[in-house]
Scaffold this active site. Sequence first.
Site, mmCIF file in Angstrom:
data_model
loop_
_atom_site.group_PDB
_atom_site.id
_atom_site.type_symbol
_atom_site.label_atom_id
_atom_site.label_comp_id
_atom_site.label_asym_id
_atom_site.label_seq_id
_atom_site.Cartn_x
_atom_site.Cartn_y
_atom_site.Cartn_z
ATOM 1 N N LYS A 55 38.262 28.711 4.285
ATOM 2 C CA LYS A 55 38.394 29.984 3.614
ATOM 3 C C LYS A 55 39.818 30.200 3.200
ATOM 4 C CE LYS A 55 37.099 34.713 4.211
ATOM 5 N NZ LYS A 55 36.528 35.709 5.101
ATOM 6 N N ASP A 105 28.780 43.454 11.003
ATOM 7 C CA ASP A 105 28.466 42.864 9.793
ATOM 8 C C ASP A 105 27.241 42.016 10.003
ATOM 9 O OD1 ASP A 105 28.331 42.773 6.976
ATOM 10 O OD2 ASP A 105 30.166 41.165 6.707
ATOM 11 N N LEU A 161 31.306 27.090 -1.187
ATOM 12 C CA LEU A 161 30.068 27.302 -0.422
ATOM 13 C C LEU A 161 29.850 28.728 -0.578
ATOM 14 C CD1 LEU A 161 31.209 25.549 3.110
ATOM 15 C CD2 LEU A 161 29.690 24.633 1.132
ATOM 16 N N GLY A 162 30.713 29.457 -1.006
ATOM 17 C CA GLY A 162 30.440 31.194 -1.079
ATOM 18 C C GLY A 162 31.612 31.788 -1.380
ATOM 19 N N CYS A 163 31.452 33.022 -1.708
ATOM 20 C CA CYS A 163 32.632 33.860 -2.047
ATOM 21 C C CYS A 163 32.438 35.321 -1.381
ATOM 22 C CB CYS A 163 32.717 34.153 -3.497
ATOM 23 S SG CYS A 163 34.065 35.093 -4.027
ATOM 24 N N ILE A 165 37.020 38.832 0.735
ATOM 25 C CA ILE A 165 38.573 38.811 0.773
ATOM 26 C C ILE A 165 38.968 37.315 0.914
ATOM 27 C CG2 ILE A 165 38.855 40.707 2.595
ATOM 28 C CD1 ILE A 165 39.191 38.736 4.709
ATOM 29 N N GLY A 166 37.804 36.416 0.370
ATOM 30 C CA GLY A 166 38.192 35.059 0.446
ATOM 31 C C GLY A 166 37.088 34.171 -0.217
ATOM 32 N N THR A 167 37.578 33.140 -0.691
ATOM 33 C CA THR A 167 36.356 32.031 -1.111
ATOM 34 C C THR A 167 36.312 30.939 -0.171
ATOM 35 O OG1 THR A 167 36.899 32.545 -3.531
ATOM 36 C CG2 THR A 167 35.694 30.550 -3.037
#
EC number: 2.7.11.1
Length: 498
Positions: free
Chosen positions: A138, A234, A115-117, A120-122
């Site tokens: 995640k 954020d 889904l996304g990167c 600190i994680g994918t």
Amino acid sequence: MMASKTPEGSLTNSSQSMSINTLADQVSSSLSFADPSSDGKTGNSKINEQGESGKSSTCRPSTSSDISDESTCSSFSSSINKPHKANDVRWEAIQAVRTKHGGLGLNHFRLLKRLGCGDIGTVHLAELNGTRCYFAMKVMDKTALASRKKLLRAQTEREILQCLDHPFLPTLYSHFETEKFSCLVMEFCPGGDLHTLRQRQPGKRFTEQAAKFYVAEVLLAMEYLHMLGIIYRDLKPENVLVRDDGHVMLSDFDLSLRCTVSLSIVRSANVGSEGLSKNSVSCSQQPACIQQPSCISMAPTSCFGPRFFSSKSKKDKKPKTENGNHQVTPLPELVAEPTGARSMSFVGTHEYLAPEIIKGEGHGSAVDWWTFGIFLYELLFGKTPFKGSGNRATLFNVVGQPLRFPESPVVSFAARDLIRSLLVKEPQHRLAYKRGATEIKQHPFFEGVNWALVRCASPPEIPKPVDLEALNPTPTVPAAASSSVRSDQSNYLEFDFF
């Protein structure tokens, strides 16, 4: 880039102190009159702190065993402790697997799609084997986190997720470790994010009515976070995900700051009095719904017919006093703002960074209200107000250039006034600096919003159903957050001159 310091925030000028979790639960439960079903991410470049930051915990202290102890996590991530998800079948599915196999691991999931990167994680779309229950998982490479000194950030994000129970914030269903990976199992939002959704709008911007819907839900989520002593740091459209019912959910808490906070109830002025602030409107009295269960038994049309704005007939209007003012009984206001929190961390996304972060003066919860103003501006105008030709130019624009509005599209005076009040470069003069979300809710831009029933309102757009069963599983788990997937590495800047 400056290293962060341990913040200690407090709210000392309160007239009545209350339990953090108790009052946060009250506000959160005020949004649970309806129970819409709810089921990650593109991103702009972030500026990340050079070192790890120490953070005081408002939920529970961290221990070294937390990193690999799933049983500790499971005691916090359960439907019992998260009433907003009490009827979620995914809890039962997770618990059934855990009971049958004595635990939960990566082998119990089928990874369907990346889904996304993030930094600190994918994040992967994952199905719990044999259940047709889908999650956003995640996956973080522990070796990569350790080499980049990001372990504490990953731990902080997990602890924050464990604390949350709110309609517009994510649910952490489980957390487990393998020899190489640390995994967070969260709810999946099939509608993508607001950045992608904005790109599909005419002119790549939302109507004012649609923007008001989204920022109202985000505001309630931010209010809840600040009650728990969590400064988000954020906020941006990429981090606001869209659930299958069209409502939104904040995501990505790895840059969040935890501090202490005192909650208080203060008496508000009578709305009919002469001393009323010019920005106060009748909706400032809405917190009464937290204390009055009668709000739950409203006519069904109030909730499911749904109207975002109240439209009262003449006979429904409140009686007036002899001098023509409405009779409104003064009701208490909820104040929960970690005004004393201070951090020297240099974190965030360039176009959303508050001036005090860029100047290295130390920052607190007011940075969230700056980003809230940028967020509203971007939804309405399709761009951020201080974007320059490059990242460095953007930062100098934030610090040195005045706020300007484009001639098109035309938005209301109230919308521009709210943005102008939030994007004040001196944090102590910024709207919401002292009383947080309470001040923003009282602004005329939100006049007529029934805050207790925001969750029941009709979203501007409902995502199209996605055939998840047609997706092919991901063959392997990538090394999350490793250098091989950091395609935007060149966009990360370090600043040693602020």
